[in-house]
Design a protein around this motif. Structure first.
Motif, PDB file in Angstrom:
ATOM      1  N   SER A  54       0.793  -1.397  -0.069  1.00 13.16           N
ATOM      2  CA  SER A  54      -0.040  -0.007   0.042  1.00 13.16           C
ATOM      3  C   SER A  54       0.864   1.246  -0.062  1.00 13.16           C
ATOM      4  O   SER A  54       2.017   1.390   0.679  1.00 13.16           O
ATOM      5  CB  SER A  54      -0.989  -0.091   1.182  1.00 13.16           C
ATOM      6  N   ARG A  56      -0.676   3.948   0.716  1.00 13.93           N
ATOM      7  CA  ARG A  56      -1.135   4.743   1.792  1.00 13.93           C
ATOM      8  C   ARG A  56      -0.646   4.882   3.332  1.00 13.93           C
ATOM      9  O   ARG A  56      -0.563   5.839   3.934  1.00 13.93           O
ATOM     10  CB  ARG A  56      -2.610   4.423   2.188  1.00 13.93           C
ATOM     11  N   ALA A 121       5.974   5.893  -4.044  1.00 22.05           N
ATOM     12  CA  ALA A 121       4.792   6.565  -4.211  1.00 22.05           C
ATOM     13  C   ALA A 121       5.216   8.134  -4.339  1.00 22.05           C
ATOM     14  O   ALA A 121       4.622   8.811  -5.322  1.00 22.05           O
ATOM     15  CB  ALA A 121       3.903   6.836  -2.996  1.00 22.05           C
ATOM     16  N   GLU A 125       4.409  10.338  -7.659  1.00 23.52           N
ATOM     17  CA  GLU A 125       3.785  11.770  -7.654  1.00 23.52           C
ATOM     18  C   GLU A 125       4.567  12.928  -8.388  1.00 23.52           C
ATOM     19  O   GLU A 125       3.988  13.634  -8.914  1.00 23.52           O
ATOM     20  CB  GLU A 125       3.605  12.009  -6.218  1.00 23.52           C
ATOM     21  N   ARG A 133      -2.431  13.717 -10.515  1.00 21.33           N
ATOM     22  CA  ARG A 133      -1.844  13.570  -9.109  1.00 21.33           C
ATOM     23  C   ARG A 133      -3.370  13.997  -8.084  1.00 21.33           C
ATOM     24  O   ARG A 133      -3.453  13.425  -7.200  1.00 21.33           O
ATOM     25  CB  ARG A 133      -1.065  14.956  -8.680  1.00 21.33           C
ATOM     26  N   HIS A 134      -4.356  14.740  -8.890  1.00 23.33           N
ATOM     27  CA  HIS A 134      -5.519  15.147  -8.131  1.00 23.33           C
ATOM     28  C   HIS A 134      -6.750  14.131  -8.840  1.00 23.33           C
ATOM     29  O   HIS A 134      -7.745  14.661  -8.554  1.00 23.33           O
ATOM     30  CB  HIS A 134      -5.637  16.600  -7.962  1.00 23.33           C
ATOM     31  N   ARG A 136      -9.022  10.738  -9.736  1.00 27.50           N
ATOM     32  CA  ARG A 136      -9.956   9.892  -8.851  1.00 27.50           C
ATOM     33  C   ARG A 136      -9.432   8.984  -8.145  1.00 27.50           C
ATOM     34  O   ARG A 136      -9.946   8.638  -6.992  1.00 27.50           O
ATOM     35  CB  ARG A 136     -11.341   9.301  -9.978  1.00 27.50           C
ATOM     36  N   ILE A 137      -8.459   8.279  -8.706  1.00 33.21           N
ATOM     37  CA  ILE A 137      -7.799   7.368  -7.828  1.00 33.21           C
ATOM     38  C   ILE A 137      -6.287   8.026  -7.639  1.00 33.21           C
ATOM     39  O   ILE A 137      -5.817   8.744  -8.512  1.00 33.21           O
ATOM     40  CB  ILE A 137      -7.631   6.065  -8.650  1.00 33.21           C
ATOM     41  N   HIS A 138      -5.555   7.503  -6.652  1.00 30.64           N
ATOM     42  CA  HIS A 138      -4.521   7.842  -6.313  1.00 30.64           C
ATOM     43  C   HIS A 138      -3.059   7.572  -7.468  1.00 30.64           C
ATOM     44  O   HIS A 138      -3.520   6.391  -8.213  1.00 30.64           O
ATOM     45  CB  HIS A 138      -3.723   7.050  -5.287  1.00 30.64           C
ATOM     46  N   CYS A 139      -2.515   8.590  -7.902  1.00 29.67           N
ATOM     47  CA  CYS A 139      -1.657   8.490  -9.082  1.00 29.67           C
ATOM     48  C   CYS A 139      -0.499   7.190  -9.097  1.00 29.67           C
ATOM     49  O   CYS A 139      -0.182   7.010  -9.980  1.00 29.67           O
ATOM     50  CB  CYS A 139      -0.902   9.717  -9.475  1.00 29.67           C
ATOM     51  N   THR A 141      -1.895   4.303  -7.847  1.00 24.66           N
ATOM     52  CA  THR A 141      -2.396   3.049  -7.816  1.00 24.66           C
ATOM     53  C   THR A 141      -1.973   1.930  -8.880  1.00 24.66           C
ATOM     54  O   THR A 141      -1.727   0.673  -8.613  1.00 24.66           O
ATOM     55  CB  THR A 141      -4.003   3.351  -8.005  1.00 24.66           C
TER      56      THR A 141
END
Ligand SMILES: C[S@@+](CC[C@H](N)C(=O)[O-])C[C@H]1O[C@@H](n2cnc3c(N)ncnc32)[C@H](O)[C@@H]1O
Length: 241
Positions: A54, A56, A121, A125, A133-134, A136-139, A141
């Motif tokens: 992950s 995150r 990550a 980014e 970068r902004h 719907r899904i994290h860039c 992913t």
């Protein structure tokens, strides 16, 4: 604990899907009435930072489903040439900025090893356009998905494993496969279709379209939103194995 009441009827074996036949035989079983493939990565794996799946939470860049063998994501990120990295990220992640990301990884690794999920990550980014970068899904992913699939050779084992499962089915037995992204679903669909067609056909497909989660289920469990279930049923009377 949940299986306490049925303990005498449950055998648990740890292994890769591609060793299904050996694992089933090892339990003293020849034919089975059903097989469920719950593909992909599991929630506890995603949620535990130390497994390295992950972006995150920061953890070691591992991503191996079986931590006893194989190369980690950090190994791939350190060793793969730029073009191969770009191909992996494009093909297994369906990531449109694969070339930029691969270039950024190669540049970053010259400055120092990329050994954590947070570090990777951050590299992704920096590599992608601000609008992405902004999104719907994290860039990161898709890059993480690609590396995870590569580390575990997830797509390579899928077709042989599905064929093996059909091989050990008793008449009218079923193989169910739940997939979580389009690359997996495509392999399930094509393998089932191939097994259901031609003179050697041994199954029929019960799901013309894949079964997907209801709105209600998606609300309760957002990770079900990408799940697709396909099912085949053994048709022939004689067992094949
Ligand atoms: C969606 S999860 C299953 C979760 C499980 N059904 C549950 O309810 O806890 C998928 C699991 O399959 C495992 N897995 C994925 N590919 C595999 C493979 N080729 N061989 C063996 N296990 C695999 C993953 O490690 C993960 O634990």
């Amino acid at each position: 604990m949940r299986l306490q009441d049925v303990r005498s009827r449950v055998h648990i074996r740890h292994g890769n899907f591609c060793d299904l036949k050996v694992l089933v035989a090892d339990c003293g079983v020849r034919l089975v009435d059903g097989v469920i493939f719950d593909l992909g990565v599991s929630s506890p794996q995603l949620d535990r930072a130390e497994r390295g799946f992950s972006f995150r939470e920061d953890g070691p860049l591992d991503m191996r489903m079986d931590q006893h063998e194989g190369r980690t994501a950090a190994d791939l990120v350190r060793d793969l040439p730029e073009t191969e990295l770009a191909d992996v990220i494009y093909q297994l992640g369906e990531e449109r900025y694969s070339r930029r990301i691969a270039r950024a990884i190669v540049q970053a690794r010259m400055q120092g090893a990329i050994e954590t999920t947070g570090a990777l990550a951050a590299v992704v980014e920096r590599a992608v356009p601000a609008s992405y970068r902004h999104g719907r899904i994290h860039c990161a992913t898709r890059t993480f998905q690609a590396l995870r699939i590569a580390v575990n050779r997830e797509l390579a084992v899928l077709e042989p494993a599905l064929r093996d499962a059909v091989d050990i089915l008793a008449p009218e037995g079923r193989v169910c496969a739940v997939s979580f992204h389009s690359l997996e679903d495509r392999i399930v669909k094509h393998t089932f279709r191939a097994l259901a067609n031609g003179p050697e056909a041994s199954v029929r497909v019960l799901t013309k379209k894949p079964v997907i989660a209801s709105d209600n289920e998606r609300r309760q469990n957002p990770r079900s939103r990408s799940a697709k279930l396909r099912v085949v049923e053994r048709t022939s009377k004689e067992s094949m194995s």
